[in-house]
Design a protein around this motif. Sequence first.
Motif, short mmCIF file in Angstrom:
data_model
loop_
_atom_site.label_atom_id
_atom_site.label_comp_id
_atom_site.label_asym_id
_atom_site.label_seq_id
_atom_site.Cartn_x
_atom_site.Cartn_y
_atom_site.Cartn_z
N VAL A 23 0.85 -1.19 0.00
CA VAL A 23 0.00 0.00 0.00
C VAL A 23 0.89 1.25 0.00
O VAL A 23 1.88 1.31 0.73
CB VAL A 23 -0.92 0.01 1.24
N PRO A 24 0.56 2.26 -0.82
CA PRO A 24 1.36 3.49 -0.85
C PRO A 24 1.49 4.11 0.54
O PRO A 24 0.57 4.01 1.37
CB PRO A 24 0.57 4.41 -1.80
N GLU A 25 2.65 4.74 0.76
CA GLU A 25 2.95 5.28 2.09
C GLU A 25 1.91 6.28 2.57
O GLU A 25 1.52 6.29 3.73
CB GLU A 25 4.34 5.95 2.08
N GLY A 26 1.45 7.16 1.67
CA GLY A 26 0.47 8.16 2.06
C GLY A 26 -0.82 7.54 2.55
O GLY A 26 -1.40 7.98 3.56
N VAL A 27 -1.29 6.50 1.87
CA VAL A 27 -2.52 5.81 2.28
C VAL A 27 -2.31 5.10 3.61
O VAL A 27 -3.14 5.16 4.52
CB VAL A 27 -2.96 4.80 1.19
N SER A 28 -1.16 4.42 3.74
CA SER A 28 -0.86 3.69 4.98
C SER A 28 -0.77 4.64 6.16
O SER A 28 -1.27 4.34 7.25
CB SER A 28 0.46 2.94 4.80
N ARG A 29 -0.14 5.80 5.96
CA ARG A 29 -0.02 6.76 7.04
C ARG A 29 -1.38 7.27 7.48
O ARG A 29 -1.65 7.46 8.66
CB ARG A 29 0.86 7.94 6.59
N GLY A 30 -2.28 7.49 6.51
CA GLY A 30 -3.61 7.96 6.84
C GLY A 30 -4.38 6.97 7.69
O GLY A 30 -5.01 7.34 8.69
N PHE A 31 -4.32 5.70 7.35
CA PHE A 31 -5.04 4.68 8.12
C PHE A 31 -4.41 4.46 9.49
O PHE A 31 -5.11 4.12 10.45
CB PHE A 31 -5.08 3.36 7.33
N SER A 32 -3.09 4.66 9.60
CA SER A 32 -2.44 4.47 10.91
C SER A 32 -2.88 5.53 11.91
O SER A 32 -2.73 5.34 13.12
CB SER A 32 -0.92 4.51 10.74
N ALA A 33 -3.42 6.64 11.43
CA ALA A 33 -3.89 7.70 12.32
C ALA A 33 -5.37 7.59 12.61
O ALA A 33 -5.92 8.41 13.36
CB ALA A 33 -3.58 9.07 11.71
N LEU A 34 -6.03 6.57 12.06
CA LEU A 34 -7.49 6.48 12.18
C LEU A 34 -7.93 6.23 13.62
O LEU A 34 -8.73 6.99 14.19
CB LEU A 34 -8.01 5.37 11.27
N ILE A 35 -7.43 5.17 14.23
CA ILE A 35 -7.82 4.87 15.62
C ILE A 35 -7.34 5.95 16.58
O ILE A 35 -8.11 6.41 17.44
CB ILE A 35 -7.30 3.48 16.02
N PRO A 36 -6.06 6.41 16.49
CA PRO A 36 -5.66 7.54 17.34
C PRO A 36 -6.56 8.76 17.16
O PRO A 36 -6.82 9.49 18.12
CB PRO A 36 -4.22 7.83 16.89
N GLY A 37 -7.06 8.96 15.94
CA GLY A 37 -7.96 10.08 15.70
C GLY A 37 -9.24 9.97 16.51
O GLY A 37 -9.73 10.95 17.08
N PHE A 38 -9.81 8.76 16.55
CA PHE A 38 -11.01 8.54 17.34
C PHE A 38 -10.72 8.72 18.84
O PHE A 38 -11.52 9.30 19.58
CB PHE A 38 -11.58 7.14 17.08
N VAL A 39 -9.58 8.21 19.29
CA VAL A 39 -9.20 8.34 20.70
C VAL A 39 -9.08 9.82 21.07
O VAL A 39 -9.59 10.26 22.10
CB VAL A 39 -7.88 7.61 20.98
N VAL A 40 -8.41 10.59 20.23
CA VAL A 40 -8.25 12.03 20.47
C VAL A 40 -9.61 12.72 20.47
O VAL A 40 -9.92 13.55 21.35
CB VAL A 40 -7.31 12.66 19.42
N ALA A 41 -10.46 12.40 19.49
CA ALA A 41 -11.77 13.04 19.37
C ALA A 41 -12.62 12.79 20.60
O ALA A 41 -13.20 13.73 21.18
CB ALA A 41 -12.48 12.55 18.11
N PHE A 42 -12.72 11.54 21.02
CA PHE A 42 -13.55 11.23 22.18
C PHE A 42 -12.99 11.85 23.46
O PHE A 42 -13.75 12.31 24.33
CB PHE A 42 -13.68 9.71 22.35
N THR A 43 -11.67 11.88 23.58
CA THR A 43 -11.06 12.49 24.76
C THR A 43 -11.41 13.97 24.85
O THR A 43 -11.82 14.46 25.92
CB THR A 43 -9.52 12.32 24.73
N ILE A 44 -11.25 14.69 23.76
CA ILE A 44 -11.55 16.13 23.75
C ILE A 44 -13.04 16.37 23.96
O ILE A 44 -13.44 17.27 24.72
CB ILE A 44 -11.07 16.76 22.43
N ILE A 45 -13.89 15.59 23.30
CA ILE A 45 -15.34 15.78 23.42
C ILE A 45 -15.80 15.55 24.85
O ILE A 45 -16.57 16.35 25.41
CB ILE A 45 -16.09 14.84 22.46
N ILE A 46 -15.34 14.46 25.47
CA ILE A 46 -15.76 14.15 26.83
C ILE A 46 -15.26 15.21 27.81
O ILE A 46 -16.02 15.73 28.65
CB ILE A 46 -15.26 12.75 27.24
N LEU A 47 -13.97 15.54 27.70
CA LEU A 47 -13.40 16.53 28.62
C LEU A 47 -14.05 17.89 28.45
O LEU A 47 -14.43 18.54 29.43
CB LEU A 47 -11.88 16.62 28.39
N ASN A 48 -14.21 18.31 27.21
CA ASN A 48 -14.82 19.62 26.96
C ASN A 48 -16.28 19.63 27.37
O ASN A 48 -16.80 20.64 27.88
CB ASN A 48 -14.68 19.99 25.48
#
Length: 450
Positions: free
Chosen positions: A201-226
């Motif tokens: 898989v091209p590096e750009g695509v792979s990098r995007g998917f590697s940030a998917l779960i961390p993205g959800f973790v960050v989103a829920f953390t900020i939403i709950i705290l805020n």
Amino acid sequence: MDEQKGFFGLLEKYLMGSMGIIAQYKVVRAITAAGMAAVPFTIVGSMFLVFSILPQAFSFWPIVADVFSASFDKFTDLYMVANYATMGSLSLYFVISMAYELTKIYADEEELDLNPLNGAMLALFAFIMTVPQIAFKDGVMTAVISLKKDAVIADGWAMADGVTRFGTTGIFTAIIIAVVTVLLYRMCVKHNWIIKMPDSVPEGVSRGFSALIPGFVVAFTIIILNGILVALGTDIFEVISIPFSFVGNLTNTWIGIVIIYLLTQALWIVGIHGANIIFAFVNPIALANMATNASEGTRYIVAGEWSNMFVIAGGSGATLGLCIWCAFRARSAQLSAIGKASVIPAIFNINEPLIFGLPIIYNPALAIPFMTAPIVSASIYYAVMKLNLIHAVIGQVPWPTPVGIGAFLGTTDLKAIPVALLCTVAAFLVYWPFIRHYDRKLLKEEGMEA
């Protein structure tokens, strides 16, 4: 001699060790790197602001104002976009560069598969989530709307020459959010909470998917705290700004400024670049204060490149006058040679050749004036500002700008030039009796060797 050893021993024991440890903290190194990365943009944006109000500095010469009003003033809204895109959006630069640097540090030193670009983008995502203002009323959370003068808020986004919270008021929130986001990203990678794609898989695509779960973790953390904070009548942005506002106000007192330079100079004396450590914390405050001076007409003293403009002409320790004296008045061969070799760099606020050549570090003959000269010049600048004798600093200038020129460009006030020169002379007068004594001592030693 024992007393001298005791003095340096105390500095090494109680200051060098602790500050050396602080300097190695990953967060401190990332803040320093982020501040340095933002400097070019602050200079560019500030110069457009300075250019727009430059005619005020020549109010005694009406033809200047007439020329500007007939030409450049007609395009103010066009070229001031550069200021809004830099000083008006400085928090965005900080959150991206801070997260990028911190992610890179963790990746290199802990050998983790962290992508700095992912860290930067996740932090930007998290920071923007904290910007909209949300109110909790009757069990419902809704975006704030206000059409009051100077407080326009649309769907939670406060506007004033751009998005208000994107400006320097958000620098400290950007720093904290960058740290939290990178730590969450690091946690996800360490626990393998990422989506791994095949090597094909091209590096750009792979990098995007590697940030998917961390993205959800960050989103829920900020939403709950805020969400919790909004329910309590505040939000992440306001909570973070409270302690930093206190610290910012403390730095603008005379005692606060004295402490800044005592710590900076004491570190230099024992061989640590004090400015890199102390001003890593001071510079974000100075940038925020400078923007407030420009937009709201305040008179914060710690603002922009105030230190290089007024306090430390010639470099740390305010050594410009000292360097010139060594170059042209010293009788000992050592001081004369060091002074002549250092005078050109000193004009541009670079004095490492002088600090290590005289030397100043670990030198009891020059330690006292090296610590007190900047305090004297800072006290003069503080008094002048408190008496409203010059304009406040509203523009960022490159730190190597020669004395007087930087003060004028940063304040657009011609009176700032003699003030900067007065600070330089006062700092040299602190050095004068010490350097004369040191020069005679070296001359005597050279004569004995001859």
